[in-house]
Design an enzyme around this catalytic site. Structure first.
Site, PDB file in Angstrom:
ATOM      1  N   GLU A 184      13.435 -24.316  19.503  1.00 49.11           N
ATOM      2  CA  GLU A 184      12.839 -22.977  19.614  1.00 49.11           C
ATOM      3  C   GLU A 184      12.757 -22.289  18.255  1.00 49.11           C
ATOM      4  OE1 GLU A 184      14.948 -20.768  22.652  1.00 49.11           O
ATOM      5  OE2 GLU A 184      13.742 -21.746  24.192  1.00 49.11           O
ATOM      6  N   GLU A 253      12.285 -26.988  29.013  1.00 43.16           N
ATOM      7  CA  GLU A 253      13.377 -26.250  29.671  1.00 43.16           C
ATOM      8  C   GLU A 253      12.811 -25.410  30.807  1.00 43.16           C
ATOM      9  OE1 GLU A 253      15.999 -23.948  27.129  1.00 43.16           O
ATOM     10  OE2 GLU A 253      16.062 -25.568  25.636  1.00 43.16           O
TER      11      GLU A 253
HETATM   12  C1  GAL Z   1      16.944 -21.523  25.413  1.00 44.32           C
HETATM   13  C2  GAL Z   1      17.676 -22.482  24.491  1.00 44.32           C
HETATM   14  C3  GAL Z   1      18.761 -23.231  25.250  1.00 44.32           C
HETATM   15  C4  GAL Z   1      19.606 -22.258  26.020  1.00 44.32           C
HETATM   16  C5  GAL Z   1      18.727 -21.430  26.927  1.00 44.32           C
HETATM   17  C6  GAL Z   1      19.464 -20.400  27.732  1.00 44.32           C
HETATM   18  O1  GAL Z   1      16.212 -20.596  24.724  1.00 44.32           O
HETATM   19  O2  GAL Z   1      16.762 -23.411  23.940  1.00 44.32           O
HETATM   20  O3  GAL Z   1      19.534 -23.959  24.337  1.00 44.32           O
HETATM   21  O4  GAL Z   1      20.282 -21.456  25.128  1.00 44.32           O
HETATM   22  O5  GAL Z   1      17.815 -20.731  26.166  1.00 44.32           O
HETATM   23  O6  GAL Z   1      20.385 -21.007  28.536  1.00 44.32           O
END
Ligand code: GAL
Length: 855
Positions: A184, A253
């Site tokens: 990110e 994600e």
């Molecule tokens: C995303 C990040 C993950 C985790 C998630 C929240 O932005 O890439 O590593 O932190 O948020 O759980």
């Protein structure tokens, strides 16, 4: 992975010409539609399981449950700080045995997405960076900075070489089909301007130059240069397109829930909405979805990021913190994955045609020249169901839902119709008794021994501790003349104001706890302000500053301060205010009990523990407590119930269970509808309760007898109330509607295998070792309510209970077909009925051998 295959074309020759085997080179590539594995476009379903967040003995079970849930890929970050705890010294043992973890994935037949980072965020201490990295001269994290880039390249190479040496890349016949560099970075890159862009391009090229033979991705980095694929992270990703038309649309994600902070509520994401978001992505042409998290697990030790991330990283994931299947999340997603797989051919070979089938309803149709067709019918209305017409047939769509039609005709799945059971998991007493507690009071007296040093002024905490401990003592003294007015009742007590930059603080005046103050994750800075009981003569002021996890996200978080940076001022003396900020301060890193290794299970204790004087010691701050216990029978996951305690850390047999803190959850727990755009504040639970009450005790850390539990309590609390509990499924519920004659071919279970249209069934299943022991509720008709509070409706088949009891009681699992025949007759003709059941699960007779197996 098998990388050779006998082409069908050659098969007839095979027997005759034994060597006529065509080897297809192992390869992973991509095109605009999908990732291609050995030349085949694939729709891939993936799930994050972070290896250090469980124990190696849990890995296989977690991965097999993920496979059973319909995953193709396991995704994990690589956690630099656990692998290189000091510069140049590596650790790949135990929970950090990355190769072992990946080989288990390989053995199970799944692929891997290896997110090397090495910045990972992940609610992990310091975002995964080792703390020593901050002290490399001239370093600046995640930007165009030579010392940082050197270190990052060094670790990335270390991991890539390790993977290569174990033949783990798919190009070598291994399971790794993808790798991620950075994490990110997009927003940072914009903030840092040219330096950000320069660094990002360098990172991409550095990764590519490693020659892994599999594609690299960068998540949330719109400018990812070719051939790196930019991917999406979020609760929804249907608005996302990659930055080049020849890259596939990937979601790295898909947040299955959310993390928790001490003092905050639990966040849950309804599975209907999660499934809806996944199908919304797939129907737009998305071809890779990774659930973050599929198993969240536990932030053992001091691995939680922060500040204030809880020790539990449950995340409301399909597998709960303890590795148990969370229903209906796991089961509903499993059904979803099966349904998506039925559409795979159409999805990879055609682009969607989108048509409107109502004001807020659409059809996405993938129809290929070869004749395969899959359709997705969506209803975006958050309030109302819709009855739509598609290909001359009627379909009913619940609010905020999508139906999947793998043949453009028959509905096999609707995101809002949960047919699988709901399981209630509970903590139940175990057979283990924690008796004979002993205590040891942390020694506050030593102000000037060899473990301390002094300095004029206030020092930044991490610079001093290098994060070897959460604790840093700041101690000074104040002389109070006997003529001070407050001593003679002329004035009120003086007050002390301490400004801290994080994260928690206990103030001790002459060895007595005077009060505490805490920051929050959003607002790390806070002030302690309170009246202090000073006396004539020399007074000691002890400030115990506590780090509760180092930040894991934010611009240049490596520069953020922790600890008491002042001012520290006493108000209300005759002279006015006394600023202690530049006084001589004595510093002590960590606790005496830590340096004496009181947690160690080996050998003779270095201190005299006090026995049996708990009444006096119970509510004492800064106290070590210990007890021995035998392991409970059975194989259910275990936890410590810590609700009687305040704040501290706990160890078993020398292994750190993690930080505990009975902070009460503030939030808005006013119910939750699956329909409508999700955000973590929408579905909160546990308001007014301790954010975390139970702490996972891995079975593999226990021996049969005489386990040593040690805890350090900062505030007070009653350890005699601590108990070891077992986690198990206690109740299961299911609610499945009968076949609706108006909706053509609703829910065909054996779709693709047979043309027969089966009646829907209720499936009930307890955990292994358990049986269904009673039917608490059963109604075929029009029952109402939700799991735990079902009620009969106006229509009810009177033999509902007896049918369910006959089929299910005494079984580990059972299935009951929903049809009038099964219930003797139709209890209310022309009414759409459903079968609703609640059953209890208990240990089956075969698992109750032995007198102490029930707590
Ligand atoms: C995303 C990040 C993950 C985790 C998630 C929240 O932005 O890439 O590593 O932190 O948020 O759980």
């Amino acid at each position: 992975m098998e990388c050779y295959s006998i082409s069908r074309f050659l098969l007839p020759f095979f027997l005759a010409v034994t060597f006529a085997v065509q080897f297809i080179h192992c390869s992973v590539t991509y095109d605009r539609k999908a990732i291609l594995i050995n030349g085949q476009r694939r729709i891939l379903i993936s799930g994050s399981i972070h290896y250090p967040r469980s124990t190696p003995d849990m890995w296989e079970d977690l991965i097999m449950k993920a496979k059973d849930g319909g995953l193709d890929v396991i995704d994990t970050y690589v956690f630099w700080n656990v692998h290189e705890p000091s510069q140049g010294n590596y650790n790949f043992e135990g929970r950090y045995d990355l190769v072992r973890f990946l080989k288990i994935v390989q053995k199970s037949g799944l692929y891997v997405h290896l997110r090397i980072g090495p910045y990972v965020c992940a609610e992990w201490n310091f975002g995964g960076f080792p703390v020593w990295l901050k002290y490399v001269p001239g370093i600046s994290f995640r930007t165009d900075n030579e010392p940082f880039k050197n270190a990052m390249q060094g670790f990335t190479e270390k991991i890539v070489n390790l993977m290569k040496s174990e033949n783990l890349f798919e190009s070598q016949g291994g399971p790794i089909i993808l790798s991620q560099i950075e994490n990110e970075y997009g927003a940072q890159s914009k903030l840092f301007g040219a330096a950000g862009r320069g660094y990002m391009t360098w990172a991409a090229n550095m990764a590519i130059s490693m020659g892994t033979g599999v594609p690299w991705v960068m998540c949330k980095e719109d400018d990812a240069p070719d051939p790196v694929i930019n991917t999406c992270n979020g609760f929804y990703c249907d608005a996302f397109s990659p930055n080049r038309p020849y890259k596939p649309t990937m979601w790295t994600e898909a947040w299955s829930g959310w993390f928790t902070e001490f003092g905050g509520p639990i966040h849950q994401r309804p599975v209907q909405d999660l499934a809806f978001s996944v199908v919304k992505f797939i129907q737009k042409g998305g071809s890779f979805v990774n659930y973050y998290m599929y198993h969240g697990g536990t932030n053992f030790g001091r691995t939680a990021g922060g500040p204030f991330i809880t020790t539990s990283y449950d995340y409301d994931a399909p597998l709960d913190e303890y590795g148990l299947i969370r229903q209906p999340k796991h089961g509903h997603l499993k059904e979803l994955h099966k349904s998506i797989k039925l559409c795979e051919k159409a999805l990879v070979s055609a682009d969607p045609t989108i048509t409107s089938i109502g004001g807020m309803q659409q059809a996405h149709v993938f129809s290929s020249e070869s004749g395969v067709c899959a359709a997705f019918l969506s209803n975006y209305d958050t309030q109302s169901s819709a009855r739509v017409m598609f290909n001359n047939m009627h379909y009913n769509l619940p609010p905020w839902s999508i139906s999947i039609l793998p043949d453009c005709r028959n509905v096999v799945f609707n995101t809002a119709k949960v047919g699988v059971q709901t399981s209630t998991m509970e903590m139940q007493p175990s057979s283990s008794e924690l008796y004979s507690w002993e205590t040891f009071k942390e020694d506050l007296s030593a102000m000037d021994d060899s473990s301390t040093f002094s300095s004029f002024g206030l020092l930044e905490q991490i610079n001093v501790t290098r994060d070897t401990s959460d604790y840093l003592w700041y101690k000074t003294s104040v002389d109070i003349g006997s003529s001070e007015s407050f001593l003679r009742g002329g004035k009120e007590l003086p007050s002390l104001i301490v400004q801290s930059t994080g994260h928690a603080l206990h103030v001790f005046i002459n060895g007595q706890l005077s009060g505490s103050a805490f920051g929050t994750r959003e607002n790390r800075r806070f002030a302690f302000s309170g009246k202090v009981n000073l006396r004539a003569g020399t007074n000691t002021i002890g400030l115990l500053s506590i780090a509760v996890g180092l930040p894991n996200v934010g611009g240049h978080f490596e520069t953020w301060n922790t600890g008491v940076l002042g001012p520290v001022v006493v108000h209300g003396l005759d002279q006015g205010k006394l600023d202690l900020s530049w006084a001589k301060w004595n510093y002590q890193v960590g606790l005496k009990g830590e340096s004496m290794n009181l947690i160690s299970p080996d050998g003779i204790s270095p201190v005299e523990w006090m026995q049996g004087s708990l009444i006096a010691q119970q509510q004492q701050p800064l106290t070590w407590h210990k007890v021995h216990f035998d392991a409970p029978d059975g194989d259910e996951p275990l936890a410590l119930d810590m609700k009687s305690m305040g704040k501290g850390q706990v160890w078993i047999n020398g292994q750190s269970i993690g930080r505990y803190w009975t902070a009460y959850a503030n939030g808005n727990c006013n119910g939750c509808s699956y329909a409508g755009t999700f955000r973590p504040t929408k579905c909160e639970l546990g308001c007014g309760q301790p954010t975390q009450r139970w702490y996972h005790v891995p079975r593999s850390w226990l021996k049969a007898k005489q386990n040593l539990l040690v805890l350090f309590e900062e505030l007070g609390g009653d350890p005699t109330q601590i108990s070891l509990v077992k986690r198990s499924v206690t109740n299961i519920c299911a609610d499945v509607a009968e076949y609706h004659p108006m909706i053509k071919n609703w829910h065909i279970e054996s779709y693709g295998k047979s043309e027969e249209i089966r009646r829907p069934r209720v499936h009930l299943k307890c955990s292994p070792g358990q049986n269904i022991t009673s039917i608490k509720f059963a109604s075929y008709g029009t029952p109402l309510g939700t799991c735990g509070s079902f009620q009969q409706g106006t229509c009810h088949a009177p033999n509902s209970y007896s049918i369910l009891e006959k089929k299910c009681v005494g079984q580990q699992r059972c299935a009951v077909t929903i049809s009038n025949d099964n219930f003797g007759h139709d209890p209310c003709p022309n009414v759409l009925k459903h079968l609703t059941v609640e059953a209890t699960c208990s240990l089956s007779a075969s698992s109750t051998i032995g007198p102490s197996s029930r707590g």
